[in-house]
Design an enzyme around this catalytic site. Structure first.
Site, PDB file in Angstrom:
ATOM      1  N   ASP B  12     -45.728 -59.370   6.781  1.00 41.34           N
ATOM      2  CA  ASP B  12     -45.421 -58.297   5.827  1.00 41.34           C
ATOM      3  C   ASP B  12     -46.018 -57.023   6.411  1.00 41.34           C
ATOM      4  OD1 ASP B  12     -44.760 -56.925   3.427  1.00 41.34           O
ATOM      5  OD2 ASP B  12     -46.810 -57.176   2.710  1.00 41.34           O
ATOM      6  N   SER B  13     -45.644 -55.884   5.842  1.00 41.91           N
ATOM      7  CA  SER B  13     -46.196 -54.617   6.319  1.00 41.91           C
ATOM      8  C   SER B  13     -47.675 -54.485   5.978  1.00 41.91           C
ATOM      9  CB  SER B  13     -45.441 -53.462   5.693  1.00 41.91           C
ATOM     10  OG  SER B  13     -45.525 -53.539   4.291  1.00 41.91           O
ATOM     11  N   TYR B  44     -43.508 -50.225   5.323  1.00 40.68           N
ATOM     12  CA  TYR B  44     -42.208 -50.313   5.985  1.00 40.68           C
ATOM     13  C   TYR B  44     -41.108 -49.664   5.127  1.00 40.68           C
ATOM     14  CZ  TYR B  44     -43.809 -53.953   9.326  1.00 40.68           C
ATOM     15  OH  TYR B  44     -44.423 -54.665  10.315  1.00 40.68           O
ATOM     16  N   GLY B  45     -41.422 -49.411   3.846  1.00 40.95           N
ATOM     17  CA  GLY B  45     -40.433 -49.045   2.829  1.00 40.95           C
ATOM     18  C   GLY B  45     -39.351 -48.069   3.241  1.00 40.95           C
ATOM     19  N   CYS B  74     -41.470 -59.731   3.130  1.00 42.83           N
ATOM     20  CA  CYS B  74     -41.322 -58.302   2.824  1.00 42.83           C
ATOM     21  C   CYS B  74     -39.832 -58.059   2.620  1.00 42.83           C
ATOM     22  CB  CYS B  74     -41.849 -57.489   4.009  1.00 42.83           C
ATOM     23  SG  CYS B  74     -41.415 -55.736   3.971  1.00 42.83           S
ATOM     24  N   THR B  76     -38.093 -55.221   2.451  1.00 44.19           N
ATOM     25  CA  THR B  76     -37.467 -54.214   3.308  1.00 44.19           C
ATOM     26  C   THR B  76     -37.227 -54.796   4.702  1.00 44.19           C
ATOM     27  OG1 THR B  76     -38.855 -52.654   2.108  1.00 44.19           O
ATOM     28  CG2 THR B  76     -37.542 -51.778   3.902  1.00 44.19           C
ATOM     29  N   GLU B 153     -52.008 -49.803  -4.411  1.00 50.81           N
ATOM     30  CA  GLU B 153     -53.079 -49.708  -3.404  1.00 50.81           C
ATOM     31  C   GLU B 153     -54.274 -48.926  -3.937  1.00 50.81           C
ATOM     32  OE1 GLU B 153     -51.095 -48.354   0.079  1.00 50.81           O
ATOM     33  OE2 GLU B 153     -50.420 -50.380   0.577  1.00 50.81           O
ATOM     34  N   CYS B 185     -39.795 -56.049  -4.317  1.00 49.31           N
ATOM     35  CA  CYS B 185     -40.824 -55.674  -3.339  1.00 49.31           C
ATOM     36  C   CYS B 185     -42.029 -56.532  -3.700  1.00 49.31           C
ATOM     37  CB  CYS B 185     -41.159 -54.187  -3.467  1.00 49.31           C
ATOM     38  SG  CYS B 185     -42.629 -53.686  -2.517  1.00 49.31           S
ATOM     39  N   THR B 186     -42.643 -57.139  -2.708  1.00 45.08           N
ATOM     40  CA  THR B 186     -43.700 -58.116  -3.011  1.00 45.08           C
ATOM     41  C   THR B 186     -44.856 -57.493  -3.802  1.00 45.08           C
ATOM     42  OG1 THR B 186     -44.649 -57.681  -0.844  1.00 45.08           O
ATOM     43  CG2 THR B 186     -43.202 -59.587  -1.036  1.00 45.08           C
ATOM     44  N   HIS B 187     -45.138 -56.209  -3.560  1.00 46.32           N
ATOM     45  CA  HIS B 187     -46.214 -55.552  -4.308  1.00 46.32           C
ATOM     46  C   HIS B 187     -45.935 -55.528  -5.821  1.00 46.32           C
ATOM     47  CE1 HIS B 187     -47.617 -53.648  -0.536  1.00 46.32           C
ATOM     48  NE2 HIS B 187     -48.731 -53.403  -1.179  1.00 46.32           N
TER      49      HIS B 187
END
Lengths: 276, 276
Positions: B12-13, B44-45, B74, B76, B153, B185-187
Site C-alpha cells: 500500500d502507499s 498514491y491517490g 490500495c 488507487t 493521518e 480507499c483502505t483508510h
C-alpha cells in the site's frame, strides 16, 4: 552562455514553490528560472529521512541543466538537506529558512515569534534554533499544521471549514504576546488572508516568498551573479508527474498561461548517472 | 518451504492497507503476511501515471521475498496497476476493487450505489465500469474525498471538523435512492462510524477490508494455495520511511504491539536488480 545569464534552479515537492517563483520573477525580472516540482513524491512534509535523497536527486538534475545558483523552494527540504547539498554541489545554494528568520527578527518587537510549518519542519527544530542564534531572548511557538496543504490542494482556500481548522491550529497562540508569525511552508502563503483575519491585526505575517526574493537579490550581488538588465529571460517548468495537471495548477497560481511544462523523473535521471 | 506455507505479500502507499492486513490476519489465521507500506512516496491517490511504476517496484521486492500470492492493498494502485502486474509477474494477484464490487452488487436492492474514493480512483472510472459490467442497470455516484486521508493521518477521527467535511462530501448523495456505499480507499474504513452516522441507517457501507478477506479466502482455495491449519505463522512489516513512526501508527491500528518493522527502499532494490 555567460554564467550571469544562466538560470537559477528551484525545486519543491510540488506546487507550493510556485508561489516563490512567482515572487522571484516579479522581484528579479532579469533572471531566468528553472523550476522542478517533484509532484510524484509529494508531500515532503513528514518524510524525513527520504527528503535528503530526494533533494540530492533533484539538485543533480538541475545542475545538469547548467544553473548558476539553487533555491530550495521548500521549507522542509531546506531544513533537512541544505547542509548536505552545499557539501555535495559547487554552485551557491540558499534555502527558505534563513530569509524568513532574518525577516522575523527584523520585524519582532516583543521577541515572541510563532512558526507555522509542516510536521517535518517543526520536528527539525531548525526555526527556534536559527532564531535564537541571532536573538537569544526570542521565544518561539511552533505549530505543525498538516491539514493546510491538503486544504489548499482541494482549493478550499475561502472555505468555512478552512477557517475552523485555521482557528483550531492557532489556539496555542492565544494569550501570548506574539507579534510575528512565520508562514513556514510555501503553500501557506495562499492562506495569508484567512490567517491574518484570525489573529490580532497588529501581528505581522512573514510571507516566505517575498523574504526569499529579498534574500536572493542580496545573495546574487554578493556572489557577483546578478544577470545584466538586457538579459534574455526564459522560465522553464518541470514536474515528475502529469504535466497537464501541473500546468493547470501553476496557471491558477500565476494568473496567466504558461508555455510547456516538461516531464522529468529526477530519481531515474540521477540514478542513471550513477553519481548519486 | 512448501508453497502453501509461503507468505502472502501486500503493498500500500502507507498505513491504510494495515486495516486490510488486520482483517486478513483475523479471517485467515493460518496464513503468513508480508506487508510493505511505501510511506516515502505516499499518497498514491492523485499520482497517475507514477503509481504503475511504484506498483511494479513494490511487487518486484515482495516477489524476491518468495510470496505465494499478492494483494494490492490500495484501491488507487489496484485501479492503475492490476493488469500490468498480472502481465509482469507469474504469481496470482488480487486487487481491492473486484471484492468491493462483488459485495456491493450482492448488497444493493435499488441498484443505486455510491463510491467514496481518492481522486485517482474516481478519475479511473473503474468502479462504475466494473459494477455496470455485472449489473448493467446500476447507477453509480462517485465522490472524490481527498481530505479524508490527511484527516485520518492527523488522527482527527472523532473530531467535529471531520464530521463537517464528511457531511459536505456526502451532499451529492442527498435525495438519491442510494442503499449501498463503497468505502473505496483502505483508510476510509477508519471513518466508517462517522460516515454511517451521517447517512440514512438503511444504507449499507461496504468495508473493503472484510470484502477483501472473503475474496482472498475464495481465491486461495481456487488456486489451491490455502495454508494448512498447522502452519507456522509469521507476519513481517516493511516501510520505505521511518520504521519507528510506522510501527507506532501500525500498533495504533492493530491495538497491540508489533515485532520489528524493517526499512526497505523498493525503488532502489528494484532498480539495482535492473529487472524493472
Amino acid at each position: 552562455m555567460s554564467t550571469l545569464t544562466q538560470p537559477i534552479g528551484l525545486f519543491d515537492s510540488g506546487l507550493g514553490g510556485l508561489t516563490v517563483v512567482k515572487e522571484l520573477i516579479r522581484a528579479l525580472p532579469h533572471e531566468s528560472f528553472i523550476y522542478f516540482g517533484d509532484t510524484a513524491r509529494l508531500p515532503y512534509g513528514n518524510k524525513n529521512p527520504a527528503i535528503e535523497r530526494y533533494a540530492l536527486e533533484n539538485t543533480y538534475c538541475l545542475v545538469e541543466k547548467k544553473i548558476k545558483a539553487l533555491v530550495i523552494a521548500c521549507h522542509t527540504a531546506s531544513a533537512f538537506s541544505l547542509s548536505t547539498l552545499r557539501k555535495t554541489f559547487e554552485i551557491p545554494i540558499i534555502g527558505m529558512i534563513e530569509a524568513s528568520v532574518q525577516k522575523a527578527i527584523q520585524t519582532t518587537r516583543t521577541g515572541h515569534i510563532a512558526l507555522l510549518g509542516t510536521k517535518g519542519t517543526v520536528q527539525s527544530n531548525i526555526y527556534p534554533k536559527s532564531i535564537q542564534k541571532l536573538l537569544p531572548s526570542a521565544q518561539v511557538t511552533s505549530i505543525a499544521c498538516p491539514l493546510f496543504v491538503p486544504l489548499i490542494e482541494e482549493q478550499w482556500i475561502d472555505h468555512p471549514t478552512t477557517r475552523i481548522i485555521v482557528r483550531e491550529y492557532l489556539t496555542p497562540l492565544r494569550n501570548k504576546p506574539i507579534d510575528t508569525i512565520i508562514l513556514g511552508c510555501t503553500h501557506y502563503n495562499l492562506l495569508q488572508k484567512i490567517i491574518q483575519e484570525e489573529v490580532d491585526a497588529n501581528i505581522t505575517l512573514i510571507d516566505s516568498a517575498s523574504a526569499c526574493a529579498e534574500h536572493l537579490s542580496y545573495f546574487l550581488q554578493e556572489y557577483r551573479l546578478t544577470a545584466p538588465s538586457q538579459s534574455f529571460v526564459s522560465h522553464q517548468y518541470y514536474t515528475s508527474e502529469d504535466p497537464i495537471s501541473f500546468r493547470l495548477h501553476a496557471e491558477n497560481i500565476f494568473g496567466h498561461s504558461l508555455s510547456t511544462v516538461h516531464f522529468l523523473s529526477s530519481e531515474t535521471a540521477a540514478k542513471a548517472s550513477s553519481l548519486i
